[in-house]
Design a protein around this motif. Structure first.
Motif: not given
Length: 535
Positions: A136, A140, A190, A192
């Motif tokens: 992640n 990012s 994703d 997360s």
């Protein structure tokens, strides 16, 4: 496409536990698939724990019946025999102590095994969580570089190169390559949510395991202390120790049944997961991961294609193209537009850092790292963890058996101690041959008037009396006799006070003492006083 798993095989004891019958509270069969969120499956595990509760109630009921029968039959046994046989109580105590010590040893091993397995699971979860966090972070960081940093440099260069259409065209082409990179990074799953789930599971597991380990440790120490105190109580024949052991034995019996129920339910539930872990994980991750990605990480075979390979390839090609464009602009535009050098070098540094992130991202997205963490966690919880739970269940069973036997033997030991005390109370304290009379208090004032028979013997040797008149022996009270015995050394074999004519069994006299006593004369009696005269 090969999907067979050769690196993880569920152990046989997980299949054995998985085949345990699963029933809900209405005694309806329930599917044994691991579904912790469904109430019917939760009821099936609670039902297994309730079986141990039923065993507890049954054992307490049987113990109550047994103790009641012992109390009712106690008077009859006291009339039949004065000292009950202690062989049965002794052997029961020895066997109970051995079983309880063995149970404690098995419990310590099982507690350690379970703790090692859970530690390996949480360690793997933290490693996987670290990997997902790294993914992640890289995604990012790369997105931020492309969307913000690169765009700022391109806007300033677009103003500088406004007079040169070919340079502006190169900048727009670089913008298109940056958009390709952004699209590929945005298409990444994703992770997360998976990171948050793993972190919560690891923290909760650590918390529960700590208190589970501590609880079993205290229970093991309690059982060991009870075993030692029980041995001490039997050895010292202490009633209050046996009473205390009786109370704590009942408490430990309840705790052992409770630990058996909790351990059984946990072992069965964990085994349901270990038999088919892939199916459960696929169902839990289908909301934020595609089936292809989940399958890739769960099985991690060389024959399986990397679902991220196409995105990584486009990322790499776009990045390489942008680097080539920047090299050309640095070579040809800087001599004409010196002010553009700063932004061009900034773009070059940004592309280099993005390439470094791409290499790290490629390594982390490879299935081998996460798959190893997955296998380590499975090995820890399904091998060491479940095996340790089985040993803890065995410890609970042995403890239940030992405490039941102990609770049955303590009333017998109590009866034995009571009968021995009663037998000692029945002994006549006035009996001169009572061993307890030897511990009577010595009275110096009374003993000062007692003449030693040995002194009499020595004085008799100095006097010649060929015709000693026969004398009758004096009958002394028991206390005076014992005081004299203590005064003259307390030798139980050759006593110093004659007992002939007292109606008591004859003591052990030496021949010289008997001859000396029978040869006493009137003068010698007057010399030594009336201590030896008949009352």
């Amino acid at each position: 496409m090969a999907t067979a798993r050769l690196d993880y095989i569920a152990p046989w004891w997980t299949y054995w536990l998985h085949n345990f019958p699963h029933f809900n509270f209405t005694f309806q069969p329930v599917d044994n698939t691991f579904r912790p969120g469904e109430s019917s499956y939760q009821q099936s595990l609670v039902f297994l724990a309730c079986i141990s509760a039923a065993g507890l109630v049954l054992s307490l009921l049987l113990l109550s019946v047994y103790l009641t029968s012992v109390c009712c039959c106690r008077k009859e046994e006291e009339e039949e025999t004065k000292r009950p046989d202690s062989c049965c109580v002794s052997w029961t105590a020895v066997i109970t102590g051995l079983i309880l010590c063995s149970a404690v040893g098995v419990g310590f091993y099982g507690n350690s095994q379970t703790n090692d397995g859970v530690y390996q699971l949480t360690y793997s979860l933290h490693n996987a969580n670290h990997t997902l966090g790294g993914l992640n972070s890289l995604v990012s960081s790369s997105l931020g570089s492309m969307e913000v940093g690169l765009q700022q440099h391109l806007n300033r260069l677009d103003e500088i190169f406004a007079a040169r259409g070919d340079y502006v065209q190169a900048l727009r082409f670089m913008g298109q390559m940056a958009d390709n990179i952004i699209r590929q990074l945005t298409a990444m799953p994703d992770l997360s949510k998976a990171k948050v789930d793993l972190s919560a599971i690891a923290d909760q597991t650590d918390y529960v395991e700590y208190y589970r380990w501590l609880t079993y440790l205290l229970l093991l120490i309690l059982d060991l202390v009870i075993c030692l105190v029980a041995c001490l109580g039997v050895a010292k024949q202490s009633r209050w120790l046996l009473t205390m052991i009786m109370v704590f034995g009942v408490i430990s019996l309840v705790l052992s049944w409770a630990s058996l129920g909790a351990g059984t339910a946990t072992a069965v539930g964990t085994s349901d997961f270990c038999v088919s872990p892939d199916k459960f994980i696929a169902n839990r991750t289908k909301e934020f991961l595609s089936a292809e990605v989940t399958h890739y990480y769960l099985y991690c075979s060389q024959s399986l294609p990397n679902p991220f390979q196409q995105s990584l390839t486009i990322f790499q090609r776009s990045l390489t193209t942008m680097q080539i464009q920047i090299q050309g602009l640095l070579q040809f535009s800087v001599p004409v537009f010196p002010t553009a050098e700063r932004d061009l070098l900034g773009i070059q540094r940004l592309l280099n850092s993005t390439e470094f992130n791409l290499n790290q991202l490629t390594a982390l997205l490879d299935c081998r790292g996460l798959h190893k963490n997955y296998l380590d966690g499975l090995m820890g919880v399904c091998y060491d963890g479940v095996e340790g739970l089985l040993y803890l269940c065995l410890f609970s069973l042995l403890s239940v058996s030992a405490f039941c036997a102990m609770l049955c033997a303590i009333p017998r030991a109590w009866t034995l101690i009571t009968s021995r005390d009663r037998a000692y109370d029945d002994i006549d304290e006035e009996d001169p041959f009572n061993p307890q009379a030897r511990h009577m208090t010595f009275n110096p004032s009374r003993a000062s008037h007692v003449h030693s028979f040995c002194s009499y013997s020595s004085s008799l040797d100095s006097q010649a009396s060929p015709h000693p008149p026969p004398q009758t022996a004096a009958i002394l009270p028991t206390s005076e006799y014992m005081n004299q015995s203590m005064l003259f050394g307390g030798n139980p074999r050759y006593e110093n006070v004659p007992l002939i004519g007292r109606g008591s069994p004859p003591p052990s006299y030496s021949p010289r003492m008997r001859t000396t006593y029978l040869s006493m004369t009137d003068a010698q009696i007057r010399h030594f006083g009336t201590d030896f005269q008949q009352v």
